[in-house]
Design a protein around this motif. Structure first.
Motif, PDB file in Angstrom:
ATOM      1  N   GLU A  31       0.838  -1.207   0.000  1.00 14.66           N
ATOM      2  CA  GLU A  31       0.000   0.000   0.000  1.00 14.66           C
ATOM      3  C   GLU A  31       0.873   1.257   0.000  1.00 14.66           C
ATOM      4  O   GLU A  31       0.552   2.246  -0.674  1.00 14.66           O
ATOM      5  CB  GLU A  31      -0.939  -0.006   1.195  1.00 14.66           C
ATOM      6  CG  GLU A  31      -2.081  -1.001   1.047  1.00 14.66           C
ATOM      7  CD  GLU A  31      -2.961  -1.095   2.274  1.00 14.66           C
ATOM      8  OE1 GLU A  31      -2.590  -0.575   3.352  1.00 14.66           O
ATOM      9  OE2 GLU A  31      -4.040  -1.696   2.160  1.00 14.66           O
ATOM     10  N   MET A  32       1.976   1.234   0.733  1.00 14.83           N
ATOM     11  CA  MET A  32       2.893   2.370   0.739  1.00 14.83           C
ATOM     12  C   MET A  32       3.557   2.550  -0.628  1.00 14.83           C
ATOM     13  O   MET A  32       3.728   3.685  -1.105  1.00 14.83           O
ATOM     14  CB  MET A  32       3.936   2.195   1.832  1.00 14.83           C
ATOM     15  CG  MET A  32       3.348   2.294   3.227  1.00 14.83           C
ATOM     16  SD  MET A  32       4.513   1.901   4.526  1.00 14.83           S
ATOM     17  CE  MET A  32       5.674   3.235   4.362  1.00 14.83           C
ATOM     18  N   LEU A  33       3.926   1.438  -1.271  1.00 14.65           N
ATOM     19  CA  LEU A  33       4.491   1.520  -2.619  1.00 14.65           C
ATOM     20  C   LEU A  33       3.470   2.087  -3.611  1.00 14.65           C
ATOM     21  O   LEU A  33       3.819   2.885  -4.480  1.00 14.65           O
ATOM     22  CB  LEU A  33       4.974   0.148  -3.074  1.00 14.65           C
ATOM     23  CG  LEU A  33       6.250  -0.345  -2.410  1.00 14.65           C
ATOM     24  CD1 LEU A  33       6.454  -1.831  -2.688  1.00 14.65           C
ATOM     25  CD2 LEU A  33       7.444   0.467  -2.891  1.00 14.65           C
ATOM     26  N   HIS A  34       2.219   1.674  -3.467  1.00 16.72           N
ATOM     27  CA  HIS A  34       1.169   2.204  -4.336  1.00 16.72           C
ATOM     28  C   HIS A  34       1.014   3.707  -4.121  1.00 16.72           C
ATOM     29  O   HIS A  34       0.900   4.473  -5.086  1.00 16.72           O
ATOM     30  CB  HIS A  34      -0.155   1.477  -4.071  1.00 16.72           C
ATOM     31  CG  HIS A  34      -1.259   1.945  -4.945  1.00 16.72           C
ATOM     32  ND1 HIS A  34      -2.335   2.646  -4.459  1.00 16.72           N
ATOM     33  CD2 HIS A  34      -1.460   1.819  -6.282  1.00 16.72           C
ATOM     34  CE1 HIS A  34      -3.147   2.942  -5.458  1.00 16.72           C
ATOM     35  NE2 HIS A  34      -2.644   2.446  -6.574  1.00 16.72           N
ATOM     36  N   ALA A  35       1.037   4.132  -2.867  1.00 13.36           N
ATOM     37  CA  ALA A  35       0.926   5.562  -2.571  1.00 13.36           C
ATOM     38  C   ALA A  35       2.116   6.328  -3.149  1.00 13.36           C
ATOM     39  O   ALA A  35       1.943   7.431  -3.690  1.00 13.36           O
ATOM     40  CB  ALA A  35       0.841   5.775  -1.060  1.00 13.36           C
ATOM     41  N   ALA A  36       3.306   5.743  -3.068  1.00 15.28           N
ATOM     42  CA  ALA A  36       4.496   6.388  -3.632  1.00 15.28           C
ATOM     43  C   ALA A  36       4.347   6.531  -5.147  1.00 15.28           C
ATOM     44  O   ALA A  36       4.697   7.566  -5.726  1.00 15.28           O
ATOM     45  CB  ALA A  36       5.740   5.583  -3.293  1.00 15.28           C
ATOM     46  N   ARG A  37       3.813   5.505  -5.787  1.00 17.45           N
ATOM     47  CA  ARG A  37       3.606   5.543  -7.236  1.00 17.45           C
ATOM     48  C   ARG A  37       2.592   6.620  -7.608  1.00 17.45           C
ATOM     49  O   ARG A  37       2.767   7.352  -8.573  1.00 17.45           O
ATOM     50  CB  ARG A  37       3.133   4.169  -7.713  1.00 17.45           C
ATOM     51  CG  ARG A  37       2.924   4.066  -9.168  1.00 17.45           C
ATOM     52  CD  ARG A  37       4.262   4.079  -9.875  1.00 17.45           C
ATOM     53  NE  ARG A  37       4.027   3.839 -11.277  1.00 17.45           N
ATOM     54  CZ  ARG A  37       4.749   4.373 -12.230  1.00 17.45           C
ATOM     55  NH1 ARG A  37       5.761   5.130 -11.921  1.00 17.45           N
ATOM     56  NH2 ARG A  37       4.478   4.125 -13.467  1.00 17.45           N
ATOM     57  N   ARG A  38       1.526   6.714  -6.828  1.00 18.79           N
ATOM     58  CA  ARG A  38       0.509   7.742  -7.087  1.00 18.79           C
ATOM     59  C   ARG A  38       1.099   9.137  -6.914  1.00 18.79           C
ATOM     60  O   ARG A  38       0.800  10.037  -7.690  1.00 18.79           O
ATOM     61  CB  ARG A  38      -0.689   7.563  -6.146  1.00 18.79           C
ATOM     62  CG  ARG A  38      -1.475   6.293  -6.360  1.00 18.79           C
ATOM     63  CD  ARG A  38      -2.425   6.331  -7.507  1.00 18.79           C
ATOM     64  NE  ARG A  38      -3.418   7.371  -7.269  1.00 18.79           N
ATOM     65  CZ  ARG A  38      -3.999   8.064  -8.232  1.00 18.79           C
ATOM     66  NH1 ARG A  38      -3.709   7.837  -9.477  1.00 18.79           N
ATOM     67  NH2 ARG A  38      -4.878   8.983  -7.957  1.00 18.79           N
ATOM     68  N   CYS A  39       1.951   9.310  -5.904  1.00 17.59           N
ATOM     69  CA  CYS A  39       2.597  10.614  -5.694  1.00 17.59           C
ATOM     70  C   CYS A  39       3.463  10.994  -6.881  1.00 17.59           C
ATOM     71  O   CYS A  39       3.518  12.163  -7.273  1.00 17.59           O
ATOM     72  CB  CYS A  39       3.435  10.604  -4.420  1.00 17.59           C
ATOM     73  SG  CYS A  39       2.462  10.814  -2.932  1.00 17.59           S
ATOM     74  N   GLU A  40       4.146  10.002  -7.460  1.00 17.59           N
ATOM     75  CA  GLU A  40       4.975  10.286  -8.629  1.00 17.59           C
ATOM     76  C   GLU A  40       4.140  10.788  -9.801  1.00 17.59           C
ATOM     77  O   GLU A  40       4.609  11.597 -10.596  1.00 17.59           O
ATOM     78  CB  GLU A  40       5.748   9.036  -9.061  1.00 17.59           C
ATOM     79  CG  GLU A  40       6.900   8.692  -8.171  1.00 17.59           C
ATOM     80  CD  GLU A  40       7.619   7.429  -8.619  1.00 17.59           C
ATOM     81  OE1 GLU A  40       7.297   6.894  -9.702  1.00 17.59           O
ATOM     82  OE2 GLU A  40       8.498   6.972  -7.881  1.00 17.59           O
TER      83      GLU A  40
END
Length: 75
Positions: A31-40
């Motif tokens: 979930e944190m990786l997904h959030a990081a991807r969305r931030c990018e």
């Protein structure tokens, strides 16, 4: 805490409890990786996670998945 099923050996209950905790940790990491991807894709570069943090999350998820694979096999 031990796994709640009481008809298993104490060792297996401990193992299942470790598997459960690791699975929850994997889900949290993903979930944190997904959030990081969305931030990018939507946030300004100043809000992006450092590439080392993202790589660390990938490695943590991998290690946790390996722990699950080891623990899930019967002794």
């Amino acid at each position: 805490m031990l796994w709640p099923e009481e008809n298993l050996s104490e060792g297996r209950r401990q193992s299942l409890a470790r598997i459960d905790r690791a699975a929850v940790a994997i889900l949290t990491g993903v979930e944190m990786l997904h959030a990081a991807r969305r931030c990018e894709s939507v946030a300004t570069p100043s809000r992006h996670l450092d590439e080392g943090v993202v790589e660390g999350l990938f490695f943590a998820c991998r290690e946790l998945a390996e722990l699950v694979c080891r623990e899930i096999r019967p002794a």
